[in-house]
Design a protein around this motif. Structure first.
Motif, mmCIF file in Angstrom:
data_model
loop_
_atom_site.group_PDB
_atom_site.id
_atom_site.type_symbol
_atom_site.label_atom_id
_atom_site.label_comp_id
_atom_site.label_asym_id
_atom_site.label_seq_id
_atom_site.Cartn_x
_atom_site.Cartn_y
_atom_site.Cartn_z
ATOM 1 N N LYS A 133 21.537 6.600 -27.565
ATOM 2 C CA LYS A 133 21.158 5.181 -27.597
ATOM 3 C C LYS A 133 22.022 4.347 -28.530
ATOM 4 O O LYS A 133 22.136 3.143 -28.351
ATOM 5 N N ASP A 154 27.314 2.974 -21.296
ATOM 6 C CA ASP A 154 26.653 2.307 -20.179
ATOM 7 C C ASP A 154 27.486 2.370 -18.903
ATOM 8 O O ASP A 154 26.939 2.423 -17.812
ATOM 9 N N SER A 193 22.322 10.324 -17.464
ATOM 10 C CA SER A 193 22.438 10.075 -18.895
ATOM 11 C C SER A 193 23.620 10.896 -19.406
ATOM 12 O O SER A 193 24.067 11.846 -18.752
ATOM 13 N N ILE A 232 13.420 3.536 -24.183
ATOM 14 C CA ILE A 232 14.671 3.772 -23.460
ATOM 15 C C ILE A 232 14.555 5.130 -22.799
ATOM 16 O O ILE A 232 14.240 6.114 -23.447
ATOM 17 N N GLU A 233 14.764 5.162 -21.523
ATOM 18 C CA GLU A 233 14.564 6.428 -20.836
ATOM 19 C C GLU A 233 15.670 6.700 -19.831
ATOM 20 O O GLU A 233 16.479 5.825 -19.507
ATOM 21 N N GLY A 234 15.640 7.932 -19.365
ATOM 22 C CA GLY A 234 16.376 8.360 -18.188
ATOM 23 C C GLY A 234 17.833 7.988 -18.111
ATOM 24 O O GLY A 234 18.552 8.010 -19.099
ATOM 25 N N ASP A 235 18.222 7.630 -16.919
ATOM 26 C CA ASP A 235 19.627 7.621 -16.574
ATOM 27 C C ASP A 235 20.159 6.224 -16.278
ATOM 28 O O ASP A 235 21.314 6.049 -15.993
ATOM 29 N N ARG A 236 19.308 5.190 -16.356
ATOM 30 C CA ARG A 236 19.799 3.854 -16.050
ATOM 31 C C ARG A 236 20.495 3.261 -17.263
ATOM 32 O O ARG A 236 20.203 3.634 -18.388
ATOM 33 N N PRO A 237 21.431 2.306 -17.044
ATOM 34 C CA PRO A 237 22.129 1.701 -18.176
ATOM 35 C C PRO A 237 21.148 1.175 -19.226
ATOM 36 O O PRO A 237 20.124 0.584 -18.902
ATOM 37 N N ILE A 238 21.484 1.416 -20.482
ATOM 38 C CA ILE A 238 20.583 1.046 -21.567
ATOM 39 C C ILE A 238 20.440 -0.473 -21.673
ATOM 40 O O ILE A 238 19.353 -0.983 -21.887
ATOM 41 N N TRP A 239 21.557 -1.196 -21.502
ATOM 42 C CA TRP A 239 21.482 -2.657 -21.659
ATOM 43 C C TRP A 239 20.520 -3.275 -20.645
ATOM 44 O O TRP A 239 19.796 -4.221 -20.952
ATOM 45 N N ALA A 246 14.937 -1.482 -31.997
ATOM 46 C CA ALA A 246 14.922 -0.660 -30.787
ATOM 47 C C ALA A 246 15.691 0.647 -30.986
ATOM 48 O O ALA A 246 15.658 1.522 -30.129
ATOM 49 N N GLY A 247 16.393 0.764 -32.114
ATOM 50 C CA GLY A 247 17.181 1.972 -32.365
ATOM 51 C C GLY A 247 18.372 2.088 -31.427
ATOM 52 O O GLY A 247 18.724 3.184 -31.001
ATOM 53 N N VAL A 248 18.972 0.971 -31.091
ATOM 54 C CA VAL A 248 20.140 1.011 -30.206
ATOM 55 C C VAL A 248 21.346 0.352 -30.873
ATOM 56 O O VAL A 248 21.229 -0.318 -31.890
ATOM 57 N N THR A 264 25.195 -3.056 -27.500
ATOM 58 C CA THR A 264 24.382 -2.910 -26.294
ATOM 59 C C THR A 264 23.315 -4.001 -26.247
ATOM 60 O O THR A 264 23.071 -4.615 -25.199
#
Lengths: 249, 118
Positions: free
Chosen positions: A193, A213, A222, B5-12, B44-46, B50
């Motif tokens: 993250k 990203d 991921s 924040i989960e899985g495989d989708r873009p974090i932004w 958010a710890g990001v 992002t």
């Protein structure tokens, strides 16, 4: 000021016949948080030590802030080694004195605040600290410098998950915004993250260098899942007939 | 509201969705100030870059505006917010119907059950 903070050109390091790093070409900009990812023995620590000037390359070159590793680069790099190097008879306060003497960019007040938050007192002796507390203290002093490049070799491997969150938070809130942070680790799910970009190392070579990203968008996975895919080793299934035994060769 | 924040989708993209949700829920009220990037990123710890991207997209979508002196403000366009709220509600209804279908309920049965629920 140079735009690129780190430039490696055909950087190689051999230990005897063992190639630890093999022709690495890599450019890293400023203000980035970069994950240096790879399985054990892939060359992560070797690469970091070359940047610090602790090892000499056998081929190619590396520059940091436009200069080869030397007096200038050492003043702009804050390095967290993969093992503790402080004298264990010291107390935490001694260590802060030591850093204050050594580095003019050391922010003592900030270090003291962080120690307090982590429950480390000035009189605590390093010798009697737990492994995790030692690692936290070491990270505190390293992150309390206003450096241009933070090289963190396995900063979270030895601490519990709650402390891990605190440490990652510390990295996020304390790094110099113009500075770059390089974090080497194999605990990818924990750091994913906070990363801008990742570099995958495999057997001394770069197999992937991309924005997190962008990787997620392009692969639909991921970084953690991608890592497992790239570095998958088939478990030994007890098949004695197939393949040659190179072990005894 | 927790950041997830989960899985495989873009974090932004996930951050953008959750920022939107916070606006709809009134955590960042209409015309109010959105906290600065670094603060949100730490919460958010990001990575701040992002979070910056998520906020830029929020502006692209017209949900926020940048103001040199006041920072980043939530839009005062009530129609836009209502439209997004309805959109999100529809997505949740579809998810409910999909879930009920897996359990073997027809759409009519699912609706009837929902009406009976207190």
């Amino acid at each position: 000021m140079e735009d690129n903070l780190i430039v490696c050109t055909d950087l190689s390091k051999r230990f005897g016949v063992q190639k630890a790093l093999d022709c690495v070409n890599l450019t890293i900009g400023r203000g980035r948080i970069v994950g240096l990812l790879g399985p054990n023995g892939s060359g992560k620590t070797t690469w970091i030590k070359l940047l610090c000037g602790l090892l000499q390359p056998t081929g190619g070159s590396v520059t940091i802030d436009g200069e080869a590793p030397g007096v200038h680069t050492k003043s702009v790099i804050s390095y967290l080694p993969d093992r503790m190097y402080f004298a264990d008879w010291m107390v935490a306060g001694d260590l802060l004195d030591y850093f204050e003497d050594f580095y003019k960019d050391f922010d003592r007040q900030r270090a003291e605040k962080m120690c307090e938050a982590l429950g480390i007192r000035a009189k605590d002796r390093i010798k009697s600290m737990s492994k995790g507390t030692k690692e936290k203290l070491q990270l505190v002093v390293v992150m309390s410098r206003q450096a241009q490049l933070y090289l963190l070799d396995e900063p979270i491997a030895g601490v519990d998950p709650a402390a891990r969150d605190y440490i990652l938070g510390t990295i996020l809130t304390n790094y110099n915004p113009q500075g770059t942070v390089v974090i080497s680790t194999h605990l990818i799910a924990d750091v994913e993250k906070i990363l801008d970009e990742v570099v995958f190392l495999k057997e001394g070579q770069i197999v992937c260098h991309d924005a997190v990203d962008h990787l997620r968008e392009a692969t639909g996975k991921s970084v953690d899942a991608l890592f497992r895919e790239i570095f998958r080793t088939a478990p030994y299934g007890g098949d004695f007939t197939g393949g040659e035994n190179t072990w005894e060769g | 509201m927790e950041w997830i924040i989960e899985g495989d989708r873009p974090i932004w993209l996930q951050l953008y969705e959750q920022l939107t949700l916070r606006i709809i829920a009134g955590i960042y009220p209409m015309g109010g100030r959105i906290p600065p990037v670094r603060e949100l990123a730490a919460e958010a710890g990001v990575n701040p870059n992002t979070m910056q991207r998520a906020l830029a997209y929020l502006e692209d979508q017209g949900l926020a505006t940048s103001n040199r002196t006041a920072g980043r403000l939530v839009t005062e366009d009530r129609e836009l917010l209502d439209a997004i709220r309805l959109q999100l509600a529809k997505e949740r209804i579809q998810a409910y119907l999909q879930g009920m279908k897996v359990l073997g309920y027809t759409e009519e049965e699912a609706k009837a059950l929902l009406l009976k629920e207190e």
